[in-house]
Scaffold this motif. Structure first.
Motif, PDB file in Angstrom:
ATOM      1  N   ALA A 209      15.157  20.238 -27.736  1.00 34.78           N
ATOM      2  CA  ALA A 209      16.833  20.530 -28.283  1.00 34.78           C
ATOM      3  C   ALA A 209      17.501  19.096 -28.108  1.00 34.78           C
ATOM      4  N   ALA A 210      17.127  18.293 -27.431  1.00 35.16           N
ATOM      5  CA  ALA A 210      18.022  16.911 -27.451  1.00 35.16           C
ATOM      6  C   ALA A 210      17.645  16.146 -28.673  1.00 35.16           C
ATOM      7  N   LEU A 211      16.454  16.230 -29.052  1.00 32.83           N
ATOM      8  CA  LEU A 211      15.763  15.376 -30.391  1.00 32.83           C
ATOM      9  C   LEU A 211      16.344  16.073 -31.468  1.00 32.83           C
ATOM     10  N   ASP A 279      25.544  11.215 -26.717  1.00 32.63           N
ATOM     11  CA  ASP A 279      26.210  10.572 -27.558  1.00 32.63           C
ATOM     12  C   ASP A 279      26.237  10.748 -28.811  1.00 32.63           C
ATOM     13  N   ALA A 280      25.240  11.641 -29.394  1.00 31.32           N
ATOM     14  CA  ALA A 280      25.306  12.279 -30.981  1.00 31.32           C
ATOM     15  C   ALA A 280      25.651  13.732 -30.952  1.00 31.32           C
ATOM     16  N   GLY A 281      26.448  13.980 -29.686  1.00 35.23           N
ATOM     17  CA  GLY A 281      27.110  15.445 -30.003  1.00 35.23           C
ATOM     18  C   GLY A 281      26.496  16.581 -29.286  1.00 35.23           C
ATOM     19  N   TRP A 282      25.155  16.229 -28.568  1.00 36.08           N
ATOM     20  CA  TRP A 282      24.439  17.239 -27.747  1.00 36.08           C
ATOM     21  C   TRP A 282      25.175  17.564 -26.635  1.00 36.08           C
ATOM     22  N   THR A 283      25.371  18.968 -26.219  1.00 40.93           N
ATOM     23  CA  THR A 283      26.362  19.473 -25.164  1.00 40.93           C
ATOM     24  C   THR A 283      25.376  19.682 -23.950  1.00 40.93           C
ATOM     25  N   GLY A 284      23.781  19.445 -24.286  1.00 41.44           N
ATOM     26  CA  GLY A 284      23.323  19.745 -23.031  1.00 41.44           C
ATOM     27  C   GLY A 284      22.687  21.188 -22.932  1.00 41.44           C
ATOM     28  N   GLU A 285      23.117  22.001 -23.793  1.00 40.22           N
ATOM     29  CA  GLU A 285      22.786  23.447 -23.938  1.00 40.22           C
ATOM     30  C   GLU A 285      21.060  23.667 -24.137  1.00 40.22           C
ATOM     31  N   THR A 286      20.446  24.325 -23.501  1.00 41.37           N
ATOM     32  CA  THR A 286      18.983  24.673 -23.795  1.00 41.37           C
ATOM     33  C   THR A 286      18.670  25.978 -23.452  1.00 41.37           C
ATOM     34  N   ALA A 287      17.878  26.839 -24.222  1.00 37.63           N
ATOM     35  CA  ALA A 287      17.436  28.067 -23.801  1.00 37.63           C
ATOM     36  C   ALA A 287      16.608  27.962 -22.564  1.00 37.63           C
TER      37      ALA A 287
END
Length: 743
Positions: A209-211, A279-287
């Motif tokens: 998800a982060a990638l 930093d690139a906008g990921w909110t940390g949300e993952t299924a």
């Protein structure tokens, strides 16, 4: 090749070793015949293999001064290679032939021909331990070295790479076959701990998800992500990198070749990926990822308790330079071995010896607070013996302080009489517990003063103000002048897990004392004493301590500057790569603090970068007291050390801390899930049956369940469609084992 090199003695024309020792066990160094021309050139590398380096300038200097020297390559983590040493003279070739017939052929890898007619098979060092498979075969890994081309052997032969398996001609280094590996050590993993050889399904999902928020077609990003994934040493890591890479329009299939160039214990860590993604906008949300029911052992009854395996990376059990010799001295002389405490003792020694005399260009001084946690009768006492013996031998006994502090005034008085000293406290847990007790004002204030001292290394400490009305003018004047410039208090505390963790509350975290401690908890339990070597301090350690204190031989060695005088320290610079590594670690720590905020544990990461910088200063001076500089290798080691034990501390605090609201949330959720039995509870059912869970924000819910999953107390399980095989699959929370504290 990126291998760490060291110079070895060579064979003189008459067949003698260049060291001049007869090598018959009778000389001054009692060297054996099989070490002729194969042992480290002591004048150039006084600490042997531990001085091996990849620094081309230093290597050039060595072999320019002694061009005949044989060449050694450090094995293990230092160079990223493990070596199978096959000696036909002792039947090693026969042993290997039988093993290849019964267990399978060795993979194609680099091979060296030894000067004595043997073979060296090189395999990639991945942190796992290789074992000798039989007679005539040895394994060389961290702490060892091999002799390489074009070195000469006492027999008249030469060392050479096997023509068809020459790594300098492109032969790749293969992974060792599974039958060479020792049984795997279990690793505890969790929401904030990387795989250390393993990535669970949820961690893999988080990484994917982060990638999605990072561009694989940018070369530096592509390389950095690969190195960060490589740091996990997990078998799934390459596939994650390659799959992500395939999304780039310029993908050319070179991931496999590039992956093999990444070294063990490299500069980046997998946590960096999450920092870059945020930093690139990921909110940390993952299924959330469910595990198959067949993989889960449901909670039925309390199992037998076993101590946690100590998954300490091997390179963190060694130190560069003279302090590495201190580690060796500790390990040889300890009646009850505790390798982790050997490193803590060496760092504590460096911390106090450098006190008030050294700092970095960024105003990092050396004073640190170390804590060793282990069961009673496990061997916590030896650090005191080693440190005090060394300081006394080096005529620095004035650096030995008391065994604790009873009040604010006691801390100030101790520093006023000994502006730089080490306090070795036998039961630090009692000090913390008493400080938390109602009515124990003086103990609580002494802890507050220790917090202040940790941050005042570049400032001045003054006593608390009291009424001077009853004082004589001379006494009043003396009280006004009492000041300690650049106070340097090093502390080494010992404690048992029960005493230490029972003393922890949210106040002990928020008060700032806990995050200033570098805590090492050993999983080695109670031990019988062994017959250890006598503790005789080597001259090299004594001379280093005296050189660091800038003293001269004699009774005045290293005497401290008066407390009211501002010392003039020696300044140690950072190289650019070390600065970059520490900056990246700061970003990682800030991201970790954000992730820990919901649990009330963010402060535990608050001083991590400063601890790493102080540690880097200590090991830089350990490496070279004449021209010290914090190089990238020093920064990387310090970061790895602080990161590893900070995460260990965070997991321990999660499990043990009392009086925590987060702990109450955990207990409430776990109790309700256990009542759900073998059927488990879906997310909706858990919120319906647990008011506490229903009232939490989504990110806090995730923090609570991640924490419980990290300790294998519950898991998110795919239970299938039930006996009928009809309807939707049921995915639910299932309790997996008893909580040892509750049991």
């Amino acid at each position: 090749m990126g291998w760490a090199v060291l110079p070895l003695h060579y064979i003189k024309p008459g067949g003698q070793c260049s060291c001049g020792d007869p090598h018959d066990g009778t000389g001054p160094t009692k060297l054996a015949a099989n070490s002729v021309g194969k042992h480290p050139f002591q004048q150039l590398v006084p600490h042997g293999v531990h001085d091996a380096t990849v620094d081309t300038a230093r290597i050039t200097e060595w072999f320019t001064s002694v061009p005949q020297a044989n060449i050694g390559i450090a094995t293990g983590a230092a160079s990223g290679i493990d070596v199978l040493d096959v000696d036909p003279r002792n039947g090693g070739d026969d042993t290997l032939a039988v093993l290849e017939q019964t267990r399978g052929k060795l993979p194609e890898t680099a091979i060296a021909l030894t000067g004595g007619g043997g073979f060296h098979y090189l395999f990639r060092h991945d942190g796992s331990r290789l074992r000798s498979p039989g007679r005539g075969i040895d394994v060389k890994s961290s702490g060892g070295y091999i002799v390489v081309e074009p070195s000469t052997h006492v027999s008249g032969g030469t060392y050479a790479w096997e023509g068809s398996a020459d790594p300098t001609d492109g032969q790749m280094i293969a992974d060792a076959p599974t039958w060479l590996r020792a049984p795997a050590v279990a690793v505890v993993t969790g929401a904030h701990i990387s795989g250390a050889g393993h990535l669970d399904a949820q961690r893999i999902a988080d990484l994917r998800a982060a990638l999605e928020h990072l561009a694989a077609d940018e070369y530096q990003t592509w390389i950095s992500v690969g190195q960060a994934l490589h740091s996990t040493e997990a078998p799934e890591a390459f596939e994650i990198w390659d799959t992500w890479s395939r999304g780039a329009p310029n993908y050319d299939g070179s991931t496999s070749a590039k992956w093999r160039t990444f070294r063990a214990n490299g500069p980046l860590h997998v946590e960096s990926i999450f920092v870059w993604a945020r930093d690139a906008g990921w909110t940390g949300e993952t299924a959330r990822v469910a595990v198959p029911a067949s993989n889960v052992i449901p909670f039925v009854a309390p199992p037998a308790q076993h101590p946690l395996d100590d998954a300490t990376p091997s390179h963190l059990l060694r130190l560069p330079g003279v302090l590495g010799t201190v580690v060796d001295l500790y390990n040889r002389t300890a009646p009850k071995p505790q390798p982790q405490f050997a490193v803590q003792a060496a760092l504590a020694l460096g911390s106090v010896v450098l006190g008030r005399r050294w700092k970095t260009t960024r105003d990092n001084w050396s004073a640190m607070y170390f804590v060793n946690v282990a069961k009673s009768a496990a061997g916590k006492e030896h650090p005191r013996t080693v440190i005090e013996s060394i300081l006394e031998a080096a005529q620095l006994s004035h650096l030995i302080g008391g065994s604790g502090y009873t009040s604010t005034g006691a801390v100030f008085s101790a520093l006023y009489h000994q502006p730089s000293h080490i306090a070795i406290i036998d039961e630090l847990g009692d000090l913390l517990g008493n400080a938390q007790a109602q009515g124990n004002f003086h103990k609580r204030e002494s802890v507050t003063e220790l917090v202040k001292c940790w941050g005042l290394l570049n400032g001045s400490l003054r006593p608390q103000a009291y009424s001077t009305m009853s004082m004589k003018p001379s006494q009043r004047s003396e009280a006004m002048r009492r000041v300690i410039h650049r106070p340097s208090l090093c502390m080494l505390g010992m404690t048992t897990p029960k005493t230490f963790y029972q003393s922890l509350t949210e106040q002990s975290i928020e008060g700032g004392f806990l995050n200033r401690l570098l805590i090492v908890e050993s999983s080695i339990g109670r031990q019988m004493s062994r017959d250890a070597d006598p503790l005789e301090v080597p001259d090299s350690i004594i001379e280093w301590c005296q050189a660091v204190r800038d003293g001269t031989q004699g009774n005045l060695t290293g005497l401290d500057i008066a407390p009211d005088q501002v010392p003039t320290p020696r300044i140690v610079d950072f190289d650019a790569a070390a600065v970059a590594a520490l900056k990246e670690y700061e970003r990682e720590c800030m991201a970790s603090m954000d992730a820990l905020e919901a649990e009330g544990l963010s402060e535990l990461e608050g001083r991590s970068r400063e601890k790493a910088m102080r540690t880097a200063l200590i090991i830089a001076v350990s490496d070279s007291v004449t021209v010290p500089r914090v190089r990238k290798e020093h920064a990387d080691w310090a970061i790895s050390y602080v990161r590893h034990y900070t995460r260990q501390t965070i997991e321990a605090v999660r499990k043990h801390m009392h009086g925590s609201q987060f702990a109450q949330w955990r207990a409430a959720v776990l109790e309700v899930v256990r009542r759900g039995g073998m059927r488990g509870l879906t997310e909706r059912e858990l919120a319906k049956n647990c008011r506490t869970y229903a009232g939490l924000e989504p990110r806090v819910r995730k923090a609570v369940t991640d924490s419980l999953r990290a300790e294998n107390l519950l898991d998110w399980v795919n239970l299938g469609k039930g006996a009928s095989g009809r309807g939707k699959e049921r995915t639910a929370w299932l309790a997996t084992r008893e909580d040892e504290d509750a049991a």
